[in-house]
Design an enzyme around this catalytic site. Structure first.
Site, PDB file in Angstrom:
ATOM      1  N   CYS A   2      70.388   9.975  66.266  1.00  0.00           N
ATOM      2  CA  CYS A   2      70.089   8.863  67.170  1.00  0.00           C
ATOM      3  C   CYS A   2      71.317   8.562  68.029  1.00  0.00           C
ATOM      4  CB  CYS A   2      69.747   7.619  66.354  1.00  0.00           C
ATOM      5  SG  CYS A   2      68.464   7.901  65.148  1.00  0.00           S
ATOM      6  N   ARG A  27      71.445  14.453  72.446  1.00  0.00           N
ATOM      7  CA  ARG A  27      71.362  14.391  70.979  1.00  0.00           C
ATOM      8  C   ARG A  27      69.912  14.493  70.494  1.00  0.00           C
ATOM      9  NH1 ARG A  27      75.974  11.658  68.796  1.00  0.00           N
ATOM     10  NH2 ARG A  27      74.757  10.596  67.196  1.00  0.00           N
ATOM     11  N   TRP A  74      65.999   9.509  66.905  1.00  0.00           N
ATOM     12  CA  TRP A  74      65.525  10.816  66.432  1.00  0.00           C
ATOM     13  C   TRP A  74      64.876  10.515  65.087  1.00  0.00           C
ATOM     14  CZ3 TRP A  74      65.056  15.990  67.485  1.00  0.00           C
ATOM     15  CH2 TRP A  74      64.901  16.851  66.414  1.00  0.00           C
ATOM     16  N   ASN A 100      71.856   4.618  63.149  1.00  0.00           N
ATOM     17  CA  ASN A 100      71.795   6.074  63.129  1.00  0.00           C
ATOM     18  C   ASN A 100      72.190   6.489  61.720  1.00  0.00           C
ATOM     19  OD1 ASN A 100      71.861   8.814  63.590  1.00  0.00           O
ATOM     20  ND2 ASN A 100      73.923   8.794  64.467  1.00  0.00           N
ATOM     21  N   GLY A 101      71.332   7.271  61.057  1.00  0.00           N
ATOM     22  CA  GLY A 101      71.641   7.740  59.703  1.00  0.00           C
ATOM     23  C   GLY A 101      70.412   7.627  58.825  1.00  0.00           C
ATOM     24  N   GLU A 480      69.236  37.227  57.662  1.00  0.00           N
ATOM     25  CA  GLU A 480      69.600  36.109  58.559  1.00  0.00           C
ATOM     26  C   GLU A 480      70.918  36.393  59.252  1.00  0.00           C
ATOM     27  OE1 GLU A 480      68.136  33.953  59.989  1.00  0.00           O
ATOM     28  OE2 GLU A 480      69.700  32.629  60.722  1.00  0.00           O
ATOM     29  N   LYS A 484      71.342  36.458  63.369  1.00  0.00           N
ATOM     30  CA  LYS A 484      72.328  35.589  64.055  1.00  0.00           C
ATOM     31  C   LYS A 484      73.190  36.407  64.999  1.00  0.00           C
ATOM     32  CE  LYS A 484      71.237  32.195  63.885  1.00  0.00           C
ATOM     33  NZ  LYS A 484      70.037  32.193  63.179  1.00  0.00           N
ATOM     34  N   GLU A 487      71.131  37.841  68.057  1.00  0.00           N
ATOM     35  CA  GLU A 487      70.570  36.941  69.082  1.00  0.00           C
ATOM     36  C   GLU A 487      71.638  36.265  69.927  1.00  0.00           C
ATOM     37  OE1 GLU A 487      68.445  33.425  67.816  1.00  0.00           O
ATOM     38  OE2 GLU A 487      69.375  33.497  65.863  1.00  0.00           O
ATOM     39  N   HIS A 503      68.357  55.823  50.699  1.00  0.00           N
ATOM     40  CA  HIS A 503      67.050  56.392  51.058  1.00  0.00           C
ATOM     41  C   HIS A 503      66.932  56.624  52.554  1.00  0.00           C
ATOM     42  CE1 HIS A 503      65.744  55.879  46.972  1.00  0.00           C
ATOM     43  NE2 HIS A 503      66.214  54.643  46.994  1.00  0.00           N
ATOM     44  N   LYS A 602      64.583  27.821  72.523  1.00  0.00           N
ATOM     45  CA  LYS A 602      64.803  27.135  71.244  1.00  0.00           C
ATOM     46  C   LYS A 602      63.501  27.028  70.462  1.00  0.00           C
ATOM     47  CE  LYS A 602      66.932  25.039  67.984  1.00  0.00           C
ATOM     48  NZ  LYS A 602      67.728  25.895  67.070  1.00  0.00           N
TER      49      LYS A 602
HETATM   50  C1  AGP Z   1      66.723  31.169  65.118  1.00  0.00           C
HETATM   51  O1  AGP Z   1      68.111  31.416  65.285  1.00  0.00           O
HETATM   52  C2  AGP Z   1      65.920  31.709  66.264  1.00  0.00           C
HETATM   53  N1  AGP Z   1      66.254  30.957  67.412  1.00  0.00           N
HETATM   54  C3  AGP Z   1      64.433  31.853  65.991  1.00  0.00           C
HETATM   55  O2  AGP Z   1      64.299  32.962  65.152  1.00  0.00           O
HETATM   56  C4  AGP Z   1      63.717  30.670  65.316  1.00  0.00           C
HETATM   57  O3  AGP Z   1      64.114  30.568  63.981  1.00  0.00           O
HETATM   58  C5  AGP Z   1      62.199  30.958  65.335  1.00  0.00           C
HETATM   59  O4  AGP Z   1      61.789  31.020  66.679  1.00  0.00           O
HETATM   60  C6  AGP Z   1      61.376  29.900  64.591  1.00  0.00           C
HETATM   61  O5  AGP Z   1      61.550  28.654  65.197  1.00  0.00           O
HETATM   62  P1  AGP Z   1      61.050  27.341  64.416  1.00  0.00           P
HETATM   63  O6  AGP Z   1      61.877  27.266  63.173  1.00  0.00           O
HETATM   64  O7  AGP Z   1      61.296  26.216  65.358  1.00  0.00           O
HETATM   65  O8  AGP Z   1      59.592  27.537  64.097  1.00  0.00           O
END
Ligand code: AGP
Length: 607
Positions: A2, A27, A74, A100-101, A480, A484, A487, A503, A602
């Site tokens: 927030c 934010r 938020w 906020n919190g 993961e 990271k 991307e 394999h 995002k």
């Molecule tokens: C995460 O680093 C990526 N930007 C992407 O894989 C993301 O996790 C995926 O699009 C799912 O998004 P969501 O968690 O908002 O559903």
């Protein structure tokens, strides 16, 4: 998170509040409001939606005042709507609060106040603060706030005004940031520096459990016992862009550094007296006894969290778990019935593949439990049960803190189910809970030593392919770590189960190939040491990520990043962060747009 702004001075307060809140829009928020002192009483104008919606409402009101507080919310507790928006008024209307919190013990306080005859209008945790300040008010607002915060557990940044005191307002904080802006014949508070830069660059940074009494020509700061606190003035020389990231170069780094706090926010309110309490879900023992399999369905990073969740739920709750990519699940006519629980994971709660997978599962009779970061999002609204991650807004496209909190919620679910099914003994249950509570401090240590990772990244940011290998939970983690890196640095990468290398993939390893090896699982440690020797024998350069106790790793790896010794079962929540940091530093060194990588959004709300 927030946004909070407060002002007292000679100018019209509302434009200053709105202008400040606009500087905090980055934010993330879903509603907004202001409370002013009209000279006789308090006036609150607030609503769901953007600041523009609030401005439309304000234009219809007379808002003459030189003192007030403003807020962008938020949502964590309670849907985004007008009533749940801040500021919240006490029962008599004499106290207005912005917050906020997360107040972890708000239900207990709410019940106490209801017993005292207080009526609640909203579903928020914040509303208890307004009534509690009124309950403690004996004429001195600062003292009433001091008494109030002594009873609060959790995190808070507060702005408080009172109808009997048009000259002063109160600020207080614990764990959530709050600053006091020092002006000439005017003073301010704000959650973050951008809101004040237009008016002043001189600020006091409030520390935990400090209270500030702010007047037009004075700022007095006290500790929780009422003793005065002397503070140095901090002069802000950041530009606005840097200020939005609280001085960090990128939102991604800011959000990684928030991980310890948001994990405390997510785990803390769900553990009482060494018990996991998930009061937002209605899943009991007999339901669990009746389900044949759990499906975890998500996309991208959220799906990788689900891979960790599979291991943990099967290990603790002994319920079979299948993990599916949402985009595959929804088209393969999955064998789903009312004997299945489907756990949907999504930071945004709007990912279209995940939302359609949810609908497919629901159509086939499954019960839907979702783990979501955005309160009131489509996935949250269409689920039977929701457990929110309280990671706050995640601005960087690459998910970091949201992933860590998704993991923590999956551990809480596994523990809750295991306990309800009596699948584990009390000692394992309590030991695992304690281990989970150690994670934020362990992460603090990892983040404090991030320079080592930056150094290693500087030697390898020109790599054209990087491998991640791990076993068990570390294999899920490798997935993961690899995503990271891909991307945000655009370097090709693959994640492999350590035992799978021989394999086929090991044919790709040659002199100088970089291999990242998370190896946090005690029972698989020796196997991973062998995998490292295999790839080293073919010329690979290896970065190991392991617990401090595993001193042998340094003998085989070229670089060893250590995490504090911790229960291997919860180690993934800590061990992922070195990989997030590695990807970040490599991307920065390559000059990539870390927060907004090419081709990515995002939230993927289109197919
Ligand atoms: C995460 O680093 C990526 N930007 C992407 O894989 C993301 O996790 C995926 O699009 C799912 O998004 P969501 O968690 O908002 O559903």
């Amino acid at each position: 998170m927030c946004g909070i702004v407060g002002y007292v001075g000679n100018k019209k307060v509302v434009p200053i509040l709105i202008n400040g809140l606009k500087k905090l829009e980055y934010r993330g928020y879903d509603s907004a409001g202001v409370a002013i002192h009209t000279g006789e009483s308090l006036k609150v104008v607030k609503c769901k939606g953007r600041l523009s919606a609030l401005e439309k409402k304000l234009n219809k009101e007379s808002m003459d005042s030189v003192m007030g507080i403003g807020h962008t919310r938020w949502a964590t507790h309670g849907e985004p709507n007008d009533i749940n928006s801040h500021p919240h008024l006490s029962v008599s209307g004499s106290i207005a609060v912005v917050h906020n919190g997360i107040i972890e013990n708000y239900m207990k306080i709410r019940e106490f106040l209801k017993g005292q005859g207080y009526k609640f209008l909203s579903d928020t945790d914040t509303e208890v603060i307004a009534h509690l300040v009124e309950y403690h008010f004996r004429g001195n607002l600062a003292e009433a706030v001091m008494e109030t915060i002594k009873e609060l557990e959790g995190s808070y940044a507060l702005g408080v005004i009172n109808n009997k005191n048009p000259e002063a307002f109160i600020a207080a904080r614990k764990d959530s940031p709050l600053i006091v802006g020092i002006g000439k014949e005017e003073n301010f508070i704000a959650s973050d520096i951008p809101a004040l830069l237009e008016y002043t660059r001189d600020i006091y940074i409030l520390e935990d459990q400090e209270i500030a009494e702010i007047k037009i020509d004075s700022i007095k700061i006290y500790d929780i016992y009422g003793d005065s606190v002397e503070k140095d003035i901090f002069h802000v020389d950041w530009d606005v862009a840097a200020a939005e990231k609280s001085g960090y170069e990128h939102f991604m780094m800011k959000e990684m550094c928030e991980e310890p706090k948001v994990l405390k926010d997510t785990i803390g309110p769900r553990i009482f007296d060494s018990n996991v309490v998930l009061d937002s879900i209605k899943i009991d023992k007999e339901y669990l006894e009746g389900i044949e399999k759990i499906f975890i369905v998500a996309c991208g990073t959220a799906c990788h969290a689900g891979m960790v969740g599979k291991y943990v739920i099967e290990k603790l709750a002994r319920i079979p778990v299948e993990v599916d990519l949402a985009s595959e699940f929804r088209y393969r006519d999955p064998m789903i019935s009312d004997k299945n629980l489907v756990i949907i994971i999504s930071q945004s709660g709007e990912t279209i593949d995940t939302l359609f997978a949810l609908r497919e599962a629901k159509k086939k009779g499954a019960r839907i439990l979702s783990i979501v970061n955005v309160v009131g999002s489509s996935i949250a609204r269409e689920s039977d049960d929701v457990i929110y991650t309280w990671a706050g807004p995640e601005i960087a496209v690459a998910s970091t803190k949201a992933y860590n909190t998704q993991l923590s919620v999956l551990y809480l679910i596994a523990l809750d189910f295991a306990n309800k099914k009596a699948a584990i003994g009390k000692n394992v249950y309590e030991k695992t809970i304690k281990s989970l509570q150690e994670v934020p401090d362990a992460l603090d240590k990892v983040l404090a030593s991030r320079d080592d990772i930056q150094k290693f990244s500087s030697q390898h940011y020109n790599a054209n392919s990087i491998f991640f290998i791990g076993r068990g939970l570390d294999y899920a983690l490798s997935m993961e770590g690899s995503l990271k890196l891909k991307e945000i640095s655009y370097i090709h990468s693959e994640a492999y189960a350590g035992g799978e290398l021989k394999h086929g993939t090991i044919a790709l390893i040659e002199k100088g190939t970089l291999v990242v090896c998370p190896m946090t699982q005690d029972m698989l440690h020796e196997k991973m040491v062998s995998n490292i020797k295999e790839v080293k024998a073919r010329g690979a350069v290896v970065m190991a990520i392991t617990q401090e106790k595993n001193t042998d790793a340094e003998k085989v790896a070229d670089m060893t990043i250590t995490i504090p010794n911790i229960d291997p079962l919860v180690a993934p929540i800590v061990a992922v962060t070195p990989m997030q940091l590695f990807a970040y530093y490599v991307a920065v060194l390559k000059g990539c747009d870390v927060d907004k990588p090419r081709n990515l959004a995002k939230s993927v709300t289109v197919e």
